[in-house]
Enzyme design. Structure first.
Site, PDB file in Angstrom:
ATOM      1  CD  GLU A  61      35.058  87.244  13.055  1.00  0.00           C
ATOM      2  OE1 GLU A  61      35.459  86.328  13.794  1.00  0.00           O
ATOM      3  OE2 GLU A  61      33.977  87.163  12.408  1.00  0.00           O
ATOM      4  N   GLY A 104      35.392  84.654  17.049  1.00  0.00           N
ATOM      5  CA  GLY A 104      36.284  83.570  17.427  1.00  0.00           C
ATOM      6  C   GLY A 104      35.615  82.522  18.288  1.00  0.00           C
ATOM      7  CD  GLU A 158      36.941  82.512  13.392  1.00  0.00           C
ATOM      8  OE1 GLU A 158      37.390  82.612  12.236  1.00  0.00           O
ATOM      9  OE2 GLU A 158      37.297  83.269  14.330  1.00  0.00           O
ATOM     10  CB  ALA A 205      39.263  88.366  19.456  1.00  0.00           C
TER      11      ALA A 205
END
Length: 270
Positions: free
Chosen positions: A144, A121, A124, A76
């Site tokens: 995270e 992310g 992910e 992110a």
């Protein structure tokens, strides 16, 4: 390898079709100045690109790549997030989720080509793919909790399905980064290739996949995904439903005929 067509979604995402890779689409993360950090605008573009790919019956395999030399995706965009109010963060959440579920729900097989950093992310996005090809420069992880949040792009659900609950817990709770060799050993990535070869090897794998029936590929992916987490009896019912969806298709008829006639199939895709 020449580009036969290219479509840009917003500023940061490109879908390419390549010469010699018929029926393979390359989905390129293209925000190199930020190491592909996923901003709100980039998340929108990922979701839009995935919607277009999902509707394209000519795509039998998709390969997710990066235009940055040293990173797949660093997760992110925390600089953008730092400027958000709580209300803005809440409003942005569906947009962020749509990017990750867009990749996860692509109906055809998807291969990730990972080099350099694939963190948070970014990892992910790779986990949302069916197969992860990584080169020896890859560093993956879900850090995270080290910044006060949790993996929110599917990581807490996709990682344990890959490596088991205890190993996933250790990786999430420690927030540690895992280098390529250990990542392959733990099953965080599926294939490990020489540095700089991840894209080429992933596209080659995509080509081998795309040689097969598009109807069969989509049904097989549906059975694999829907059957995860079910008991065996329920999983076999999912498989049977997927089998029935292809048993009377034009692809099945062509595949059987081509086998018996000792020729390469010409898939009708229906």
């Amino acid at each position: 390898m020449g580009v036969t067509s290219e479509q840009r979604f917003g500023e940061f995402v490109v879908v390419r079709r390549l010469e010699g890779r018929e029926h393979v689409a390359e989905l390129v993360l293209d925000r190199p100045k930020a190491m592909n950090a996923v901003s709100t605008a980039m998340a929108v573009s990922i979701a839009e690109a995935c919607a277009a790919l999902g509707a394209d019956q000519g795509v039998r395999a998709t390969v997710l790549t990066s235009s940055h030399e040293r990173a797949f995706c660093v997760g992110a965009d925390l600089k953008e997030r730092n400027s958000f109010t709580d209300a803005e963060l809440v409003r942005q959440r569906p947009t962020a989720r749509a990017a990750y579920t867009g990749v996860l729900e692509l109906p055809m097989p998807v291969v990730a080509a990972v080099h350099g950093f694939a963190l948070g992310g970014g990892f992910e996005l790779a986990l949302a793919c069916d197969v992860i090809v990584a080169d020896r420069t890859a560093v993956v992880g879900l850090p995270e909790v080290s910044v006060g949040v949790i993996p929110g792009g599917g990581g807490t659900q996709l990682l344990p399905r890959r490596v088991g609950a205890a190993r996933a817990a250790e990786l999430v709770f420690t927030a540690r980064r895992v280098e390529a060799a250990e990542a392959r050993e733990l099953g965080l990535v599926d294939e490990l290739v020489e540095a700089g070869r991840d894209r080429e090897e992933a596209l080659a794998l995509g080509g081998r996949i795309a040689a097969n029936s598009p109807v069969g590929l989509r049904a097989a992916k549906r059975a694999l995904r829907l059957g995860q987490g079910l008991d065996l009896r329920a999983g076999l019912e999912v498989e049977d439903a997927a089998w029935r969806s292809v048993a009377f298709s034009g692809d099945r008829a062509e595949g059987v005929a081509a086998f018996n006639e000792k020729r390469k199939p010409s898939w009708p895709g229906e």
